[in-house]
Design a protein around this motif. Structure first.
Motif, PDB file in Angstrom:
ATOM      1  N   GLY A  25       0.788  -1.228   0.000  1.00  0.00           N
ATOM      2  CA  GLY A  25       0.000   0.000   0.000  1.00  0.00           C
ATOM      3  C   GLY A  25       0.822   1.280   0.000  1.00  0.00           C
ATOM      4  N   VAL A  26       2.101   1.169  -0.325  1.00  0.00           N
ATOM      5  CA  VAL A  26       2.966   2.355  -0.357  1.00  0.00           C
ATOM      6  C   VAL A  26       2.780   3.072  -1.691  1.00  0.00           C
ATOM      7  N   SER A  27       2.602   4.377  -1.651  1.00  0.00           N
ATOM      8  CA  SER A  27       2.428   5.161  -2.875  1.00  0.00           C
ATOM      9  C   SER A  27       3.735   5.827  -3.274  1.00  0.00           C
ATOM     10  N   ALA A  28       3.797   6.235  -4.529  1.00  0.00           N
ATOM     11  CA  ALA A  28       4.995   6.924  -5.029  1.00  0.00           C
ATOM     12  C   ALA A  28       5.212   8.239  -4.299  1.00  0.00           C
ATOM     13  N   ASN A  29       4.141   8.977  -4.046  1.00  0.00           N
ATOM     14  CA  ASN A  29       4.292  10.262  -3.367  1.00  0.00           C
ATOM     15  C   ASN A  29       4.793  10.089  -1.936  1.00  0.00           C
ATOM     16  N   MET A  30       4.392   9.005  -1.290  1.00  0.00           N
ATOM     17  CA  MET A  30       4.908   8.718   0.059  1.00  0.00           C
ATOM     18  C   MET A  30       6.429   8.529   0.014  1.00  0.00           C
ATOM     19  N   LEU A  31       6.897   7.792  -0.991  1.00  0.00           N
ATOM     20  CA  LEU A  31       8.331   7.567  -1.134  1.00  0.00           C
ATOM     21  C   LEU A  31       9.063   8.866  -1.456  1.00  0.00           C
ATOM     22  N   THR A  32       8.463   9.685  -2.312  1.00  0.00           N
ATOM     23  CA  THR A  32       9.093  10.959  -2.677  1.00  0.00           C
ATOM     24  C   THR A  32       9.242  11.872  -1.472  1.00  0.00           C
ATOM     25  N   VAL A  71       7.154   2.557  -8.670  1.00  0.00           N
ATOM     26  CA  VAL A  71       5.869   2.457  -7.967  1.00  0.00           C
ATOM     27  C   VAL A  71       4.809   3.262  -8.699  1.00  0.00           C
ATOM     28  N   ALA A  72       5.172   4.466  -9.151  1.00  0.00           N
ATOM     29  CA  ALA A  72       4.216   5.308  -9.883  1.00  0.00           C
ATOM     30  C   ALA A  72       3.778   4.632 -11.176  1.00  0.00           C
ATOM     31  N   GLU A  79       0.566  13.615 -12.868  1.00  0.00           N
ATOM     32  CA  GLU A  79       1.338  14.823 -13.190  1.00  0.00           C
ATOM     33  C   GLU A  79       1.906  15.448 -11.917  1.00  0.00           C
ATOM     34  N   PHE A  80       1.099  15.453 -10.850  1.00  0.00           N
ATOM     35  CA  PHE A  80       1.578  16.025  -9.590  1.00  0.00           C
ATOM     36  C   PHE A  80       2.749  15.231  -9.041  1.00  0.00           C
ATOM     37  N   GLY A  81       2.689  13.902  -9.179  1.00  0.00           N
ATOM     38  CA  GLY A  81       3.780  13.062  -8.702  1.00  0.00           C
ATOM     39  C   GLY A  81       5.087  13.380  -9.405  1.00  0.00           C
ATOM     40  N   ALA A 146       8.258  11.597 -16.099  1.00  0.00           N
ATOM     41  CA  ALA A 146       7.174  12.572 -16.091  1.00  0.00           C
ATOM     42  C   ALA A 146       7.368  13.625 -17.184  1.00  0.00           C
ATOM     43  N   PHE A 147       8.622  13.869 -17.560  1.00  0.00           N
ATOM     44  CA  PHE A 147       8.907  14.788 -18.658  1.00  0.00           C
ATOM     45  C   PHE A 147      10.171  14.321 -19.360  1.00  0.00           C
ATOM     46  N   ILE A 148      10.492  14.958 -20.455  1.00  0.00           N
ATOM     47  CA  ILE A 148      11.582  14.497 -21.306  1.00  0.00           C
ATOM     48  C   ILE A 148      12.931  14.836 -20.679  1.00  0.00           C
ATOM     49  N   TYR A 149      13.760  13.816 -20.536  1.00  0.00           N
ATOM     50  CA  TYR A 149      15.104  13.993 -19.987  1.00  0.00           C
ATOM     51  C   TYR A 149      16.094  14.209 -21.127  1.00  0.00           C
ATOM     52  N   SER A 150      16.971  15.186 -20.957  1.00  0.00           N
ATOM     53  CA  SER A 150      18.035  15.405 -21.935  1.00  0.00           C
ATOM     54  C   SER A 150      19.330  14.839 -21.373  1.00  0.00           C
ATOM     55  N   THR A 151      20.003  14.040 -22.182  1.00  0.00           N
ATOM     56  CA  THR A 151      21.275  13.464 -21.759  1.00  0.00           C
ATOM     57  C   THR A 151      22.307  14.573 -21.608  1.00  0.00           C
ATOM     58  N   GLY A 152      23.112  14.478 -20.546  1.00  0.00           N
ATOM     59  CA  GLY A 152      24.136  15.494 -20.320  1.00  0.00           C
ATOM     60  C   GLY A 152      25.367  14.893 -19.683  1.00  0.00           C
ATOM     61  N   LEU A 153      26.428  15.672 -19.684  1.00  0.00           N
ATOM     62  CA  LEU A 153      27.682  15.225 -19.077  1.00  0.00           C
ATOM     63  C   LEU A 153      27.488  14.887 -17.608  1.00  0.00           C
ATOM     64  N   MET A 154      26.786  15.758 -16.876  1.00  0.00           N
ATOM     65  CA  MET A 154      26.530  15.553 -15.457  1.00  0.00           C
ATOM     66  C   MET A 154      25.061  15.240 -15.248  1.00  0.00           C
ATOM     67  N   GLU A 155      24.781  14.007 -14.823  1.00  0.00           N
ATOM     68  CA  GLU A 155      23.415  13.581 -14.550  1.00  0.00           C
ATOM     69  C   GLU A 155      23.363  13.034 -13.126  1.00  0.00           C
ATOM     70  N   GLY A 156      22.352  12.244 -12.832  1.00  0.00           N
ATOM     71  CA  GLY A 156      22.171  11.752 -11.464  1.00  0.00           C
ATOM     72  C   GLY A 156      23.314  10.893 -10.965  1.00  0.00           C
ATOM     73  N   ALA A 157      23.777   9.948 -11.782  1.00  0.00           N
ATOM     74  CA  ALA A 157      24.832   9.023 -11.340  1.00  0.00           C
ATOM     75  C   ALA A 157      26.120   9.768 -11.009  1.00  0.00           C
TER      76      ALA A 157
END
Length: 200
Positions: A25-32, A71-72, A79-81, A146-157
């Motif tokens: 019963g865990v929602s994505a917004n709870m995790l966020t 989860v989402a 959209e809100f998530g 949720a929206f378009i990601y652009s590849t870049g030199l510096m990302e999350g990893a």
């Protein structure tokens, strides 16, 4: 730079964990929201120079951030998530370097420049996403987002790799922050070139 390449490795275990969370019963917004609070906890620990605790909380934040998307997608994304997830990400990305600036006066100037470079990088990322969505340009390399990601030199990893190094070697923060700032500026220039090619 490496985010899209890591997807085939990290997605299967994240998707399996997400299915278990949905059954509970865990929602994505709870995790966020939980991830955002943990991220602020990481910043607080770092500001107080509890760097090991900060490192563990950084890892926990990223784990929850990795889980809220799967989860989402299982429960049906909103959209809100997507908006909430992006807001929580940038809150985390800015609060950690700011915390290093608070922890040690010698870190203040490089932390200021790093936070500023994050801000400009975020603007380049979100502006690209907005224009790409209107133009219908999405290569799908980053999976369903949720929206378009652009590849870049510096990302999350790459960001997490720097944050881990900063927590492990806090005395190296100034040098790491200046390198990171330069790479963020390079990423902005890269996205400008990409935007020119795709949109002009």
């Amino acid at each position: 730079m490496f985010d899209a390449k890591l997807r085939p490795v990290i997605d299967p275990p994240l998707n399996a964990a997400a299915r278990q969370l949905v059954r509970l019963g865990v929602s994505a917004n709870m995790l966020t929201i939980a991830g955002a609070l943990i991220g602020l906890g990481a910043a607080a620990a770092i500001a107080l120079q509890y760097y090991t605790a900060g490192l563990l909380l950084v890892a926990a934040n990223r784990l929850l951030d990795g889980l809220d998307g799967p989860v989402a997608r299982i429960k049906g994304p909103s959209e809100f998530g997507g908006y909430l997830d992006s807001l929580a990400d940038f809150l985390f990305y800015v609060s950690v370097p700011a915390a290093f600036g608070i922890a040690n006066p010698a870190n203040a100037l490089p932390a200021l420049f790093l936070v500023s470079s994050f801000t400009i990088t975020a603007v380049s990322f979100l502006a690209f996403a907005a224009v790409a969505a209107r133009a219908g340009a999405n290569d799908g390399a980053h999976g369903k987002k949720a929206f378009i990601y652009s590849t870049g030199l510096m990302e999350g990893a790459e960001t997490i790799a720097f944050f881990i190094a900063m927590c492990l070697f806090p005395l190296w923060f100034p040098a790491l922050a200046w390198i990171f700032t330069a790479l963020c500026v390079a990423t902005v220039l890269q996205r400008i070139a990409m935007a020119r090619r795709q949109f002009d």
